[in-house]
Design a protein around this motif. Structure first.
Motif, short mmCIF file in Angstrom:
data_model
loop_
_atom_site.label_atom_id
_atom_site.label_comp_id
_atom_site.label_asym_id
_atom_site.label_seq_id
_atom_site.Cartn_x
_atom_site.Cartn_y
_atom_site.Cartn_z
N GLU A 1 17.38 60.24 18.37
CA GLU A 1 18.17 61.40 17.94
C GLU A 1 18.06 61.60 16.43
O GLU A 1 17.90 60.62 15.69
CB GLU A 1 19.66 61.22 18.28
CG GLU A 1 19.97 61.15 19.76
CD GLU A 1 21.45 60.88 20.02
OE1 GLU A 1 21.79 60.71 21.20
OE2 GLU A 1 22.25 60.83 19.05
N TRP B 1 20.48 63.52 13.53
CA TRP B 1 21.71 64.25 13.22
C TRP B 1 21.51 64.90 11.85
O TRP B 1 21.43 64.21 10.83
CB TRP B 1 22.91 63.30 13.19
CG TRP B 1 23.30 62.77 14.54
CD1 TRP B 1 22.49 62.45 15.57
CD2 TRP B 1 24.63 62.48 14.98
NE1 TRP B 1 23.21 61.98 16.64
CE2 TRP B 1 24.54 62.00 16.30
CE3 TRP B 1 25.89 62.58 14.39
CZ2 TRP B 1 25.66 61.61 17.04
CZ3 TRP B 1 27.01 62.20 15.11
CH2 TRP B 1 26.89 61.72 16.43
N HIS C 1 25.03 69.35 24.28
CA HIS C 1 26.42 68.92 24.33
C HIS C 1 26.63 67.87 23.24
O HIS C 1 25.67 67.26 22.78
CB HIS C 1 26.79 68.35 25.71
CG HIS C 1 26.01 67.13 26.10
ND1 HIS C 1 24.78 67.20 26.74
CD2 HIS C 1 26.26 65.79 25.92
CE1 HIS C 1 24.32 65.98 26.95
NE2 HIS C 1 25.19 65.11 26.46
N PRO C 2 27.86 67.65 22.79
CA PRO C 2 28.12 66.68 21.71
C PRO C 2 27.67 65.27 22.10
O PRO C 2 27.74 64.87 23.27
CB PRO C 2 29.64 66.76 21.52
CG PRO C 2 30.01 68.11 22.01
CD PRO C 2 29.08 68.38 23.17
N ARG C 3 27.26 64.52 21.09
CA ARG C 3 26.75 63.17 21.31
C ARG C 3 27.54 62.16 20.48
O ARG C 3 28.21 62.51 19.51
CB ARG C 3 25.27 63.09 20.88
CG ARG C 3 24.40 64.25 21.30
CD ARG C 3 23.94 64.16 22.71
NE ARG C 3 23.01 63.06 22.92
CZ ARG C 3 22.19 62.98 23.97
NH1 ARG C 3 22.21 63.93 24.91
NH2 ARG C 3 21.37 61.97 24.11
N HIS C 4 27.43 60.90 20.86
CA HIS C 4 27.92 59.76 20.09
C HIS C 4 26.72 58.88 19.79
O HIS C 4 25.84 58.72 20.64
CB HIS C 4 28.97 58.99 20.90
CG HIS C 4 29.72 57.96 20.12
ND1 HIS C 4 29.14 56.79 19.64
CD2 HIS C 4 31.02 57.90 19.73
CE1 HIS C 4 30.04 56.08 19.00
NE2 HIS C 4 31.20 56.72 19.04
N PRO D 1 32.03 61.16 22.93
CA PRO D 1 31.63 62.04 21.83
C PRO D 1 32.81 62.67 21.11
O PRO D 1 32.67 63.16 19.99
CB PRO D 1 30.76 63.09 22.52
CG PRO D 1 31.16 63.05 23.95
CD PRO D 1 31.56 61.64 24.23
N GLU D 2 33.98 62.67 21.75
CA GLU D 2 35.17 63.23 21.09
C GLU D 2 35.53 62.46 19.83
O GLU D 2 36.27 62.97 18.97
CB GLU D 2 36.36 63.20 22.05
CG GLU D 2 36.23 64.12 23.26
CD GLU D 2 35.36 63.52 24.37
OE1 GLU D 2 35.05 62.30 24.28
OE2 GLU D 2 34.99 64.26 25.29
N CYS E 1 33.51 61.81 17.55
CA CYS E 1 32.58 62.22 16.51
C CYS E 1 32.92 63.60 15.95
O CYS E 1 33.63 64.39 16.57
CB CYS E 1 31.15 62.24 17.07
SG CYS E 1 30.58 60.61 17.60
N GLN F 1 29.59 69.16 16.39
CA GLN F 1 28.13 69.35 16.37
C GLN F 1 27.79 70.75 16.89
O GLN F 1 28.57 71.68 16.75
CB GLN F 1 27.48 68.24 17.20
CG GLN F 1 27.83 66.85 16.72
CD GLN F 1 27.59 65.75 17.76
OE1 GLN F 1 26.78 65.87 18.66
NE2 GLN F 1 28.35 64.66 17.63
N HIS G 1 30.04 60.76 10.55
CA HIS G 1 29.74 60.87 11.99
C HIS G 1 31.03 60.84 12.81
O HIS G 1 31.08 61.41 13.90
CB HIS G 1 28.87 59.70 12.45
CG HIS G 1 27.53 59.64 11.77
ND1 HIS G 1 26.88 60.74 11.31
CD2 HIS G 1 26.74 58.56 11.50
CE1 HIS G 1 25.72 60.35 10.77
NE2 HIS G 1 25.62 59.04 10.87
#
Length: 414
Positions: free
Chosen positions: A216, A218, A240-243, A250-251, A253, A256, A269
């Protein structure tokens, strides 16, 4: 004292007493009367740098006033203040810091003292923004250092490892507030690493060492800049949001998918109100010359099969050169190679040795607050101002009040 641990739980502090002074005078008396003393901040060091067998001190009970100087474009803050709390305060008044670390939970004094950094080709570590320091020295006296009047001493005192005194207040450069958008891209080809790292205001590249492709990217870009193409550098845009750590929510973080927002809600992050990273981990990090990025990855490839089983995630970031004596980015633009390991020191230790052996040709400088075991002579050889810092520490703390076992190993007294 009640047994206390660092944030990760891998260090149980050995201090015989714990203190939380309510005033600067109380702190000064405490320091002057102690034979061994260290300050504990947010506890985000993964080694024993902050440990002592003497007095462990929290500065959380000291006055918390924040002084913004609009004419000088600086802000003076308590050393114990968290970056996340400072960032909110500044943004509400139209100001910002040029950079932040990946988590806003860390204290200002602890972060700058260990050379902690964010990411950005033209952005220095957090200590590069320090315009002044106030610290209580071993005899209880108050020492104030300012960039305008004592630039050399300040350059030696910013990344201090806690060896010079108790940092009570820090003055930082500020800039006008700004907005960013954060995009996550999947599957970066290795040959595009250099282009990716220089493509935005702040960039982090994540990999798991299981495939040649970097997992990934960012990218935190200025909000006014055009969005990247869907197939940017041969990647796929995340939908979709990632961690960064697989399986984590992911919430936790920062937003995004290109949603614009203020600098302090995009540069880290992780959100201030949530556990950063995975919470159950060990961390190591090494800064190497930025120009050697591709060669460093190639050097680690032969031990990828050892890294992957004990790794949660590996992050690659860039840090601009600075002139702070013990900064891991001293006098060289750097690539930071960060490992978030599983919380199993026995399994990680032999892998760490293999990683350090592979990195040795690049004169790696370990992050002072992470887990590392490079021999002291090799670390010392990478710092041109190493002897100068030892002399400064001997002058400000001749009795060794602020010494620890780790300091004695890597910065021994004469």
């Amino acid at each position: 004292m009640t047994p206390r641990r660092n944030w990760a739980g891998n260090v149980h502090y050995a201090a015989r007493r714990f203190h939380q002074p309510a005033s600067f005078d109380e702190l000064r008396r405490l320091v002057a009367g102690s034979d061994r003393l260290r300050v504990v901040g947010s506890g985000h060091s993964f080694n024993r740098l902050g440990d002592t067998t003497g007095d462990l001190v929290s500065l959380a009970g000291l006055p918390t006033a924040i002084a913004l100087d609009r004419d000088a474009a600086t802000v003076t803050v308590p050393g114990a203040l968290r970056y996340g709390d400072l960032a909110t305060h500044l943004h509400e008044r139209g100001y910002a810091l040029a950079n932040l670390a990946s988590l806003p939970h860390i204290s200002v004094a602890g972060a700058v003292a260990t050379g902690t950094h964010g990411s950005g080709e033209r952005l220095g570590n957090l200590g590069a923004a320090v315009a002044g320091l106030e610290l209580v020295t071993a005899d209880g006296d108050l020492l104030t250092l300012d960039r305008r009047t004592e630039p050399e001493t300040l350059a030696g005192a910013v990344v201090s490892l806690g060896a010079l005194g108790v940092v009570t207040r820090v003055t930082l450069d500020v800039v006008p507030t700004f907005a960013l958008r954060q995009y996550v891209h999947l599957g970066l080809p290795r040959e595009s690493l250099d282009a990716a790292l220089s493509s935005a205001y702040s960039v982090s590249v994540f990999t798991d060492w299981r495939t040649p492709t970097l997992r990934e990217v960012w990218r935190k870009q200025r909000a006014e800049e055009p969005p990247p193409a869907a197939d940017w550098l041969g990647t796929t845009a995340a939908d979709h949001p990632r961690h960064p750590v697989a399986g984590m929510p992911p919430e936790h973080c920062t937003p995004q998918l290109g949603e614009p927002g203020p600098w302090h809600e995009r540069l880290p992050h992780f959100r201030l109100g949530f556990t950063p990273s995975s919470g159950e981990e060990l961390q190591s990090e090494y800064l190497v010359p930025r120009s050697a990025a591709a060669d460093v990855l190639a050097a680690l490839d032969p031990v990828a099969h050892l890294i992957a089983p004990v790794l949660q995630v590996c992050e690659l970031r860039t840090v601009a050169a600075d002139r702070l004596w013990l900064s891991p980015a001293y006098d060289r633009d750097s690539l930071a190679v960060h490992f978030t390991w599983i919380a199993d020191a026995d399994r990680v230790r032999p892998v760490l040795a293999a990683v350090e052996q592979r990195l040795a040709p690049f004169a790696p400088r370990p992050h002072w607050g992470k887990v590392f075991d490079i021999v002291p002579a090799a670390v010392a050889a990478t710092y041109p101002r190493y002897a100068d810092f030892r002399a400064l520490a001997a002058r400000l703390d001749p009795a060794g009040v602020f010494r620890t076992d780790l300091l004695d190993r890597y910065l021994p007294r004469d």
